[in-house]
Design a protein around this motif. Structure first.
Motif, short mmCIF file in Angstrom:
data_model
loop_
_atom_site.label_atom_id
_atom_site.label_comp_id
_atom_site.label_asym_id
_atom_site.label_seq_id
_atom_site.Cartn_x
_atom_site.Cartn_y
_atom_site.Cartn_z
N PRO A 48 0.73 -1.26 0.08
CA PRO A 48 0.15 0.00 0.03
C PRO A 48 0.65 1.35 -0.06
N PHE A 49 2.15 1.31 0.56
CA PHE A 49 2.75 2.34 0.66
C PHE A 49 3.33 2.57 -0.65
N PHE A 50 3.33 1.83 -1.60
CA PHE A 50 3.75 2.11 -3.02
C PHE A 50 2.67 1.85 -4.04
N SER A 51 1.66 2.04 -3.61
CA SER A 51 0.38 1.73 -4.41
C SER A 51 0.01 3.07 -5.13
N ALA A 52 -1.36 3.39 -5.52
CA ALA A 52 -1.90 4.52 -6.08
C ALA A 52 -2.10 5.77 -4.93
N PRO A 53 -1.83 7.04 -5.29
CA PRO A 53 -1.98 7.96 -4.50
C PRO A 53 -3.45 7.82 -3.71
N GLY A 54 -3.41 8.04 -2.61
CA GLY A 54 -4.86 8.09 -1.95
C GLY A 54 -5.38 6.54 -1.50
N TYR A 55 -4.49 5.64 -1.74
CA TYR A 55 -4.81 4.05 -1.30
C TYR A 55 -4.50 4.26 0.17
N SER A 56 -5.56 3.69 0.88
CA SER A 56 -5.51 3.54 2.48
C SER A 56 -5.51 2.11 2.93
N LEU A 57 -4.57 1.86 3.57
CA LEU A 57 -4.64 0.66 3.92
C LEU A 57 -5.93 0.04 4.74
N SER A 58 -6.51 0.87 5.55
CA SER A 58 -7.76 0.54 6.31
C SER A 58 -9.00 0.75 5.57
N GLN A 59 -8.83 1.65 4.83
CA GLN A 59 -10.16 1.51 3.69
C GLN A 59 -10.18 0.76 2.38
N ASN A 60 -8.90 0.73 1.94
CA ASN A 60 -8.90 0.01 0.33
C ASN A 60 -8.60 -1.54 0.45
N THR A 61 -9.21 -2.12 -0.13
CA THR A 61 -8.97 -3.77 -0.07
C THR A 61 -7.59 -4.14 -0.99
N LEU A 62 -7.49 -5.65 -0.84
CA LEU A 62 -6.44 -6.18 -1.34
C LEU A 62 -6.87 -6.11 -3.02
N SER A 63 -8.00 -6.37 -3.26
CA SER A 63 -8.64 -6.28 -4.82
C SER A 63 -8.20 -4.92 -5.46
N GLU A 64 -8.25 -3.78 -4.64
CA GLU A 64 -7.95 -2.51 -5.12
C GLU A 64 -6.59 -2.34 -5.16
N LEU A 65 -5.62 -3.12 -4.27
CA LEU A 65 -4.20 -3.11 -4.46
C LEU A 65 -3.71 -3.51 -5.83
N GLY A 66 -4.67 -4.61 -6.30
CA GLY A 66 -4.25 -5.15 -7.51
C GLY A 66 -5.25 -4.67 -8.57
N ALA A 67 -5.57 -3.44 -8.34
CA ALA A 67 -6.76 -3.12 -9.25
C ALA A 67 -5.96 -2.55 -10.75
N GLN A 68 -6.75 -2.46 -11.59
CA GLN A 68 -6.37 -1.83 -12.98
C GLN A 68 -5.60 -0.61 -12.77
N ASN A 69 -4.55 -0.35 -13.66
CA ASN A 69 -3.84 0.95 -13.87
C ASN A 69 -3.18 1.26 -12.34
N THR A 70 -2.97 0.51 -11.73
CA THR A 70 -2.40 0.53 -10.35
C THR A 70 -1.03 0.19 -10.21
N PRO A 71 -0.19 1.07 -9.81
CA PRO A 71 1.17 0.64 -9.67
C PRO A 71 1.58 -0.73 -8.78
N TYR A 72 2.22 -1.52 -9.43
CA TYR A 72 2.93 -2.66 -8.77
C TYR A 72 1.57 -3.38 -8.80
N ASN A 73 0.47 -3.34 -9.31
CA ASN A 73 -0.69 -4.23 -9.11
C ASN A 73 -0.34 -5.81 -9.51
N TRP A 74 0.56 -6.00 -10.28
CA TRP A 74 0.75 -7.33 -10.68
C TRP A 74 1.19 -8.14 -9.34
#
Length: 209
Positions: free
Chosen positions: A28-54
């Motif tokens: 989450p610290f290297f993901s999209a700006p605005g990504y919150s560890l508490s509010q956003n899911t693992l699916s959103e961590l792997g979301a489309q057009n998201t840094p390091y989603n792979w």
């Protein structure tokens, strides 16, 4: 069953499990700006057009493979249980292939992929709870049955909390993954199961000789 092979596959499961936890809390610290560890899911961590989603999607797929490999070695003779486990693992793989919409909906994304991700993530949740239930039917000891049912209930409860307390859905989902795969790892290594019909008749035949 080759115990050395089973031991190696359990070690592999442990490695992937630890990678999953590290990815869930560090990426989450290297993901999209605005990504919150508490509010956003693992699916959103792997979301489309998201840094390091792979990385997150690869972990989903790895988890599915090591879960089925270990499950098949332990439960291969229990056809209903292994079938439900297969459904769970296939749907988990497909959640890693079909990606969630990005948290910034202003970014261009594939809505079909997002819809498919939602379908397969729902199937993953339902099949896991079903698996907990039907595993409780074949475990030998009462404590193991209660733990299996308890894990299923906890997964349902945390899934419900994700909807009513959306500000913490990221934490709730991480809790589901840690508990679910931690229990699976434990059950594959330590659970004892009742005889299958095939094993029962083989035992009778041996005793009659």
């Amino acid at each position: 069953m080759d115990m050395k092979l089973l031991e190696k596959s359990c070690v592999l499961f442990w490695v992937v499990y630890i990678i999953m936890i590290l990815t869930a809390f560090i990426l989450p610290f290297f993901s999209a700006p605005g990504y919150s560890l508490s509010q956003n899911t693992l699916s959103e961590l792997g979301a489309q057009n998201t840094p390091y989603n792979w990385m997150m999607n690869f972990v989903f797929i790895l988890l599915a493979f090591v879960t089925f490999i270990n499950g098949f070695k332990v439960l291969g003779e229990y056809h209903i249980q292994i079938f439900v486990l297969l459904i769970f693992c296939i749907s988990l793989v497909l959640t890693g292939i079909f990606m969630h919409a990005p948290i910034d909906r202003g970014v261009v994304y594939d809505s079909f992929q997002n819809e498919m991700h939602s379908v397969f993530s729902t199937i993953t949740g339902i099949s896991f709870c079903t698996y907990c239930l039907i595993v409780s039917f074949i475990t030998r000891w009462r404590t193991q049955k209660l733990i299996a049912l308890g894990v299923g209930v906890i997964a349902l409860l945390l899934s419900y909390l994700m909807f009513i307390h959306s500000d913490y859905r990221g934490l709730y989902q991480r809790g589901i993954f840690i508990i679910a795969f931690g229990w699976m790892l434990y059950s594959f290594k330590f659970y004892e199961y009742v005889f299958t019909k095939k094993e029962y008749f083989q035992l009778i035949n041996r005793n009659q000789k």
